[in-house]
Scaffold this motif. Structure first.
Motif, PDB file in Angstrom:
ATOM      1  N   SER A 177       0.829  -1.200   0.000  1.00  0.00           N
ATOM      2  CA  SER A 177       0.000   0.000   0.000  1.00  0.00           C
ATOM      3  C   SER A 177       0.863   1.249   0.000  1.00  0.00           C
ATOM      4  O   SER A 177       2.047   1.206   0.332  1.00  0.00           O
ATOM      5  CB  SER A 177      -0.881   0.025   1.254  1.00  0.00           C
ATOM      6  OG  SER A 177      -1.639  -1.153   1.356  1.00  0.00           O
TER       7      SER A 177
ATOM      8  N   LEU B  43       0.410   6.094   4.893  1.00  0.00           N
ATOM      9  CA  LEU B  43      -0.200   7.375   5.261  1.00  0.00           C
ATOM     10  C   LEU B  43       0.820   8.509   5.255  1.00  0.00           C
ATOM     11  O   LEU B  43       0.465   9.651   4.971  1.00  0.00           O
ATOM     12  CB  LEU B  43      -0.871   7.267   6.627  1.00  0.00           C
ATOM     13  CG  LEU B  43      -2.134   6.407   6.668  1.00  0.00           C
ATOM     14  CD1 LEU B  43      -2.570   6.176   8.109  1.00  0.00           C
ATOM     15  CD2 LEU B  43      -3.253   7.025   5.849  1.00  0.00           C
TER      16      LEU B  43
ATOM     17  N   ASN C 205      -8.035   6.626   7.716  1.00  0.00           N
ATOM     18  CA  ASN C 205      -6.830   6.395   8.519  1.00  0.00           C
ATOM     19  C   ASN C 205      -6.149   5.063   8.232  1.00  0.00           C
ATOM     20  O   ASN C 205      -5.471   4.512   9.096  1.00  0.00           O
ATOM     21  CB  ASN C 205      -7.118   6.530  10.017  1.00  0.00           C
ATOM     22  CG  ASN C 205      -7.628   7.906  10.366  1.00  0.00           C
ATOM     23  OD1 ASN C 205      -7.069   8.903   9.928  1.00  0.00           O
ATOM     24  ND2 ASN C 205      -8.701   7.961  11.132  1.00  0.00           N
ATOM     25  N   THR C 206      -6.361   4.537   7.022  1.00  0.00           N
ATOM     26  CA  THR C 206      -5.639   3.335   6.610  1.00  0.00           C
ATOM     27  C   THR C 206      -4.883   3.642   5.315  1.00  0.00           C
ATOM     28  O   THR C 206      -5.313   4.473   4.517  1.00  0.00           O
ATOM     29  CB  THR C 206      -6.579   2.128   6.375  1.00  0.00           C
ATOM     30  OG1 THR C 206      -7.505   2.449   5.351  1.00  0.00           O
ATOM     31  CG2 THR C 206      -7.314   1.752   7.638  1.00  0.00           C
ATOM     32  N   PRO C 207      -3.754   2.984   5.101  1.00  0.00           N
ATOM     33  CA  PRO C 207      -2.976   3.212   3.885  1.00  0.00           C
ATOM     34  C   PRO C 207      -3.793   2.916   2.619  1.00  0.00           C
ATOM     35  O   PRO C 207      -4.753   2.141   2.653  1.00  0.00           O
ATOM     36  CB  PRO C 207      -1.811   2.233   4.019  1.00  0.00           C
ATOM     37  CG  PRO C 207      -1.701   1.972   5.476  1.00  0.00           C
ATOM     38  CD  PRO C 207      -3.108   2.039   6.006  1.00  0.00           C
ATOM     39  N   LEU C 208      -3.390   3.537   1.530  1.00  0.00           N
ATOM     40  CA  LEU C 208      -4.066   3.368   0.246  1.00  0.00           C
ATOM     41  C   LEU C 208      -3.655   2.037  -0.381  1.00  0.00           C
ATOM     42  O   LEU C 208      -2.503   1.853  -0.772  1.00  0.00           O
ATOM     43  CB  LEU C 208      -3.699   4.526  -0.683  1.00  0.00           C
ATOM     44  CG  LEU C 208      -4.291   4.522  -2.077  1.00  0.00           C
ATOM     45  CD1 LEU C 208      -5.814   4.590  -2.023  1.00  0.00           C
ATOM     46  CD2 LEU C 208      -3.737   5.686  -2.889  1.00  0.00           C
TER      47      LEU C 208
ATOM     48  N   GLY D  52      -5.267   8.719   2.931  1.00  0.00           N
ATOM     49  CA  GLY D  52      -5.543   7.301   3.071  1.00  0.00           C
ATOM     50  C   GLY D  52      -6.672   6.817   2.184  1.00  0.00           C
ATOM     51  O   GLY D  52      -7.105   7.492   1.253  1.00  0.00           O
ATOM     52  N   TYR D  53      -7.151   5.654   2.497  1.00  0.00           N
ATOM     53  CA  TYR D  53      -8.194   4.986   1.716  1.00  0.00           C
ATOM     54  C   TYR D  53      -9.555   5.523   2.139  1.00  0.00           C
ATOM     55  O   TYR D  53      -9.938   5.416   3.301  1.00  0.00           O
ATOM     56  CB  TYR D  53      -8.092   3.479   1.950  1.00  0.00           C
ATOM     57  CG  TYR D  53      -8.997   2.614   1.121  1.00  0.00           C
ATOM     58  CD1 TYR D  53      -9.215   2.884  -0.219  1.00  0.00           C
ATOM     59  CD2 TYR D  53      -9.609   1.511   1.684  1.00  0.00           C
ATOM     60  CE1 TYR D  53     -10.040   2.070  -0.982  1.00  0.00           C
ATOM     61  CE2 TYR D  53     -10.429   0.684   0.929  1.00  0.00           C
ATOM     62  CZ  TYR D  53     -10.638   0.971  -0.404  1.00  0.00           C
ATOM     63  OH  TYR D  53     -11.450   0.167  -1.152  1.00  0.00           O
TER      64      TYR D  53
END
Length: 145
Positions: free
Chosen positions: A44, A47, A59-62, A53-54
């Motif tokens: 991913s 952040l 608050n989560t990585p892409l 992010g996603y």
């Protein structure tokens, strides 16, 4: 953490999973971060590089790419082929030339029910074709619609 995950993979998929993981890691451009996510090895945009992010899970990585050993198949999820029609067309054409079996493809999911015809070299080429920055641009265009 990664070793424990790899150790529990079914023997049918184990060696191919490792070879696929190594192929990805040797060819994926800088800017992606490896993690475990929902029983998958995921790559991913962190952040730190893309703080938004996603959008589906704040608050989560892409997410970009993942490999998952399933009960009946080994899966490679590549969001770039889902988000970029030209990349998808290139991959479909190259796959047809490189592999004697039909491509089993969902929106972003490439599935192999046998490890016999996994085109590792082609997967390496696919990994090289999109940087983290390019993926962010494509993602931003897609969510702006």
């Amino acid at each position: 953490m990664f070793d424990e995950f790899i150790a529990q993979i079914d023997g049918k998929w184990h060696d191919a999973f490792i070879k696929l993981m190594v192929t990805i890691e040797e060819n994926l451009p800088p800017g992606f971060e490896k993690s475990l996510d929902r029983n998958m090895m995921a790559y991913s945009v962190p952040l730190a590089a893309y703080p938004k992010g996603y959008h589906v899970t704040p608050n989560t990585p892409l997410p970009f790419l993942a490999i998952a050993p399933q009960k009946r198949h080994l899966a490679l999820y590549h969001m770039g082929i889902y988000g970029e029609p030209e990349l998808l067309a290139w991959f479909q054409e190259a796959y047809a030339k490189a592999v004697p079996t039909k491509l089993n493809l969902g929106k972003s999911c490439i599935r192999w029910t046998s490890t016999k015809h996994i085109p590792y070299e082609l997967i390496g080429e696919l990994c090289k074709k999109m940087t983290a920055e390019q993926w962010i641009e494509i993602y931003e265009r897609g969510i702006a619609r």
